[in-house]
Write a protein that holds these residues in place. Structure first.
Motif, PDB file in Angstrom:
ATOM      1  N   VAL A 168       2.445   9.980   1.536  1.00 39.25           N
ATOM      2  CA  VAL A 168       2.425   8.810   2.430  1.00 39.25           C
ATOM      3  C   VAL A 168       1.959   9.209   3.829  1.00 39.25           C
ATOM      4  CG1 VAL A 168       3.860   7.059   3.563  1.00 39.25           C
ATOM      5  CG2 VAL A 168       4.119   7.484   1.109  1.00 39.25           C
ATOM      6  N   GLU A 169       2.497  10.310   4.355  1.00 43.80           N
ATOM      7  CA  GLU A 169       2.102  10.712   5.711  1.00 43.80           C
ATOM      8  C   GLU A 169       0.630  11.114   5.762  1.00 43.80           C
ATOM      9  OE1 GLU A 169       5.003  13.575   7.138  1.00 43.80           O
ATOM     10  OE2 GLU A 169       6.361  11.953   7.744  1.00 43.80           O
ATOM     11  N   ARG A 170       0.159  11.814   4.741  1.00 43.95           N
ATOM     12  CA  ARG A 170      -1.243  12.268   4.718  1.00 43.95           C
ATOM     13  C   ARG A 170      -2.197  11.081   4.622  1.00 43.95           C
ATOM     14  NH1 ARG A 170      -4.135  12.944   0.344  1.00 43.95           N
ATOM     15  NH2 ARG A 170      -2.320  13.117  -0.989  1.00 43.95           N
ATOM     16  N   MET A 171      -1.862  10.110   3.774  1.00 42.98           N
ATOM     17  CA  MET A 171      -2.789   9.008   3.532  1.00 42.98           C
ATOM     18  C   MET A 171      -2.716   7.893   4.566  1.00 42.98           C
ATOM     19  SD  MET A 171      -2.711   8.713  -0.611  1.00 42.98           S
ATOM     20  CE  MET A 171      -4.007   7.479  -0.640  1.00 42.98           C
ATOM     21  N   THR A 172      -1.554   7.707   5.175  1.00 43.36           N
ATOM     22  CA  THR A 172      -1.400   6.568   6.087  1.00 43.36           C
ATOM     23  C   THR A 172      -1.278   6.959   7.555  1.00 43.36           C
ATOM     24  OG1 THR A 172       1.026   6.536   5.996  1.00 43.36           O
ATOM     25  CG2 THR A 172      -0.179   5.279   4.291  1.00 43.36           C
ATOM     26  N   VAL A 218       0.848  -1.199   0.000  1.00 41.08           N
ATOM     27  CA  VAL A 218       0.000   0.000   0.000  1.00 41.08           C
ATOM     28  C   VAL A 218       0.879   1.243   0.000  1.00 41.08           C
ATOM     29  CG1 VAL A 218      -1.680   1.328   1.352  1.00 41.08           C
ATOM     30  CG2 VAL A 218      -1.934  -1.161   1.127  1.00 41.08           C
ATOM     31  N   VAL A 219       1.867   1.266   0.868  1.00 44.60           N
ATOM     32  CA  VAL A 219       2.782   2.400   0.947  1.00 44.60           C
ATOM     33  C   VAL A 219       3.580   2.512  -0.355  1.00 44.60           C
ATOM     34  CG1 VAL A 219       4.767   3.367   2.190  1.00 44.60           C
ATOM     35  CG2 VAL A 219       2.895   2.305   3.462  1.00 44.60           C
ATOM     36  N   GLU A 220       3.977   1.383  -0.930  1.00 41.29           N
ATOM     37  CA  GLU A 220       4.730   1.393  -2.188  1.00 41.29           C
ATOM     38  C   GLU A 220       3.905   2.001  -3.322  1.00 41.29           C
ATOM     39  OE1 GLU A 220       5.845  -2.724  -2.491  1.00 41.29           O
ATOM     40  OE2 GLU A 220       7.490  -2.484  -1.051  1.00 41.29           O
ATOM     41  N   LYS A 221       2.621   1.669  -3.400  1.00 38.56           N
ATOM     42  CA  LYS A 221       1.768   2.238  -4.440  1.00 38.56           C
ATOM     43  C   LYS A 221       1.609   3.745  -4.265  1.00 38.56           C
ATOM     44  CE  LYS A 221      -1.011  -1.699  -5.826  1.00 38.56           C
ATOM     45  NZ  LYS A 221      -2.374  -2.233  -5.970  1.00 38.56           N
ATOM     46  N   ILE A 222       1.360   4.174  -3.044  1.00 38.51           N
ATOM     47  CA  ILE A 222       1.204   5.607  -2.779  1.00 38.51           C
ATOM     48  C   ILE A 222       2.479   6.346  -3.167  1.00 38.51           C
ATOM     49  CG2 ILE A 222       0.927   7.355  -0.964  1.00 38.51           C
ATOM     50  CD1 ILE A 222      -0.814   5.210   0.533  1.00 38.51           C
ATOM     51  N   ALA A 223       3.624   5.814  -2.748  1.00 37.52           N
ATOM     52  CA  ALA A 223       4.909   6.457  -3.042  1.00 37.52           C
ATOM     53  C   ALA A 223       5.194   6.459  -4.540  1.00 37.52           C
ATOM     54  CB  ALA A 223       6.035   5.749  -2.288  1.00 37.52           C
ATOM     55  N   GLY A 224       4.878   5.361  -5.224  1.00 33.47           N
ATOM     56  CA  GLY A 224       5.109   5.276  -6.661  1.00 33.47           C
ATOM     57  C   GLY A 224       4.299   6.296  -7.435  1.00 33.47           C
ATOM     58  N   LEU A 225       3.034   6.443  -7.065  1.00 29.03           N
ATOM     59  CA  LEU A 225       2.192   7.443  -7.731  1.00 29.03           C
ATOM     60  C   LEU A 225       2.686   8.853  -7.443  1.00 29.03           C
ATOM     61  CD1 LEU A 225      -1.340   5.884  -7.173  1.00 29.03           C
ATOM     62  CD2 LEU A 225      -0.190   6.256  -9.358  1.00 29.03           C
ATOM     63  N   ALA A 226       3.056   9.116  -6.194  1.00 30.39           N
ATOM     64  CA  ALA A 226       3.532  10.453  -5.814  1.00 30.39           C
ATOM     65  C   ALA A 226       4.832  10.796  -6.537  1.00 30.39           C
ATOM     66  CB  ALA A 226       3.725  10.531  -4.300  1.00 30.39           C
ATOM     67  N   ALA A 227       5.718   9.826  -6.701  1.00 31.45           N
ATOM     68  CA  ALA A 227       6.992  10.075  -7.388  1.00 31.45           C
ATOM     69  C   ALA A 227       6.751  10.369  -8.868  1.00 31.45           C
ATOM     70  CB  ALA A 227       7.920   8.877  -7.234  1.00 31.45           C
ATOM     71  N   ARG A 228       5.826   9.651  -9.487  1.00 34.17           N
ATOM     72  CA  ARG A 228       5.547   9.853 -10.912  1.00 34.17           C
ATOM     73  C   ARG A 228       4.932  11.216 -11.205  1.00 34.17           C
ATOM     74  NH1 ARG A 228       5.373   4.508 -10.227  1.00 34.17           N
ATOM     75  NH2 ARG A 228       6.016   3.135 -11.914  1.00 34.17           N
ATOM     76  N   SER A 250       2.446  -1.889 -12.061  1.00 35.08           N
ATOM     77  CA  SER A 250       3.612  -1.085 -12.416  1.00 35.08           C
ATOM     78  C   SER A 250       3.724   0.145 -11.533  1.00 35.08           C
ATOM     79  CB  SER A 250       3.525  -0.670 -13.880  1.00 35.08           C
ATOM     80  OG  SER A 250       2.413   0.174 -14.078  1.00 35.08           O
ATOM     81  N   VAL A 251       2.641   0.500 -10.893  1.00 36.17           N
ATOM     82  CA  VAL A 251       2.632   1.686 -10.046  1.00 36.17           C
ATOM     83  C   VAL A 251       3.647   1.589  -8.902  1.00 36.17           C
ATOM     84  CG1 VAL A 251       0.962   1.557  -8.145  1.00 36.17           C
ATOM     85  CG2 VAL A 251       0.716   3.279  -9.871  1.00 36.17           C
ATOM     86  N   SER A 252       3.930   0.401  -8.439  1.00 37.51           N
ATOM     87  CA  SER A 252       4.883   0.264  -7.340  1.00 37.51           C
ATOM     88  C   SER A 252       6.266  -0.205  -7.811  1.00 37.51           C
ATOM     89  CB  SER A 252       4.335  -0.692  -6.275  1.00 37.51           C
ATOM     90  OG  SER A 252       4.058  -1.946  -6.830  1.00 37.51           O
ATOM     91  N   ARG A 253       6.455  -0.345  -9.130  1.00 34.51           N
ATOM     92  CA  ARG A 253       7.762  -0.731  -9.650  1.00 34.51           C
ATOM     93  C   ARG A 253       8.778   0.344  -9.269  1.00 34.51           C
ATOM     94  NH1 ARG A 253       8.421  -0.431 -15.552  1.00 34.51           N
ATOM     95  NH2 ARG A 253       6.385  -1.349 -15.515  1.00 34.51           N
ATOM     96  N   GLY A 254       9.935  -0.082  -8.794  1.00 36.59           N
ATOM     97  CA  GLY A 254      10.980   0.856  -8.420  1.00 36.59           C
ATOM     98  C   GLY A 254      10.834   1.399  -7.016  1.00 36.59           C
ATOM     99  N   VAL A 255       9.900   0.862  -6.239  1.00 37.93           N
ATOM    100  CA  VAL A 255       9.674   1.336  -4.873  1.00 37.93           C
ATOM    101  C   VAL A 255       9.732   0.160  -3.910  1.00 37.93           C
ATOM    102  CG1 VAL A 255       8.103   2.565  -3.317  1.00 37.93           C
ATOM    103  CG2 VAL A 255       8.118   3.126  -5.751  1.00 37.93           C
ATOM    104  N   LYS A 256      10.462   0.336  -2.836  1.00 34.41           N
ATOM    105  CA  LYS A 256      10.512  -0.668  -1.770  1.00 34.41           C
ATOM    106  C   LYS A 256      10.240   0.050  -0.458  1.00 34.41           C
ATOM    107  CE  LYS A 256      11.349  -4.552   0.257  1.00 34.41           C
ATOM    108  NZ  LYS A 256      10.104  -5.086   0.747  1.00 34.41           N
TER     109      LYS A 256
END
Length: 144
Positions: free
Chosen positions: A111-115, A25-35, A68-74
């Protein structure tokens, strides 16, 4: 011991139970925010071949299961904190330092706002630069 009108002794409704947030969940949020950041061309490995395979895998129905939204995020998620590692490809001509700063700020904010988790660090690895004359490695989908 007194019982409140809602049936549980002394606890507010919001405090009855536990919420857990999966790493994905955090990986998806971060991936979208980075893009969302201008200058980020892609997420994940800088190798054109592996980006191509990843793009194909993400388009195949029932494929890898990991969007693919979380690709490149750990992400490593604890009870109240999270730490993130991102791998990005930037567009040629942008300030890598500025893009990394903007990615970090956008990811932490989202991430902080959503989680509600505290983001303790966001490590960014720039694995490639997309040159203007390079074709996009995203192939045409073979399956409809």
């Amino acid at each position: 011991m007194t019982e409140s009108a809602s049936g549980s002794p002394g606890k507010a409704p919001a405090d009855r139970g536990r919420t857990t947030i999966a790493d994905g969940v955090v990986e998806k949020i971060a991936g979208l925010a980075a893009r969302e950041v201008v200058g980020v061309h892609a997420m994940g490995s800088g190798s054109g071949l592996s980006r191509t395979f990843g793009a194909v895998r993400d388009r195949v129905p029932g494929g890898s299961g990991k969007a693919s939204v979380s690709r490149g995020v750990k992400a490593e998620v604890g009870e109240v904190q999270t730490a993130l590692d991102l791998e990005i490809v930037v567009d040629y001509g942008v300030s890598i330092r500025d893009v990394a700063r903007a990615v970090r700020e956008n990811v932490i904010s989202a991430v902080e706002r959503m989680t509600g988790l505290e983001v303790v660090e966001v490590n960014i690895a720039v694995s490639d630069v997309k040159l203007p004359d390079e074709p996009d490695e995203e192939p045409e989908p073979r399956l409809q």
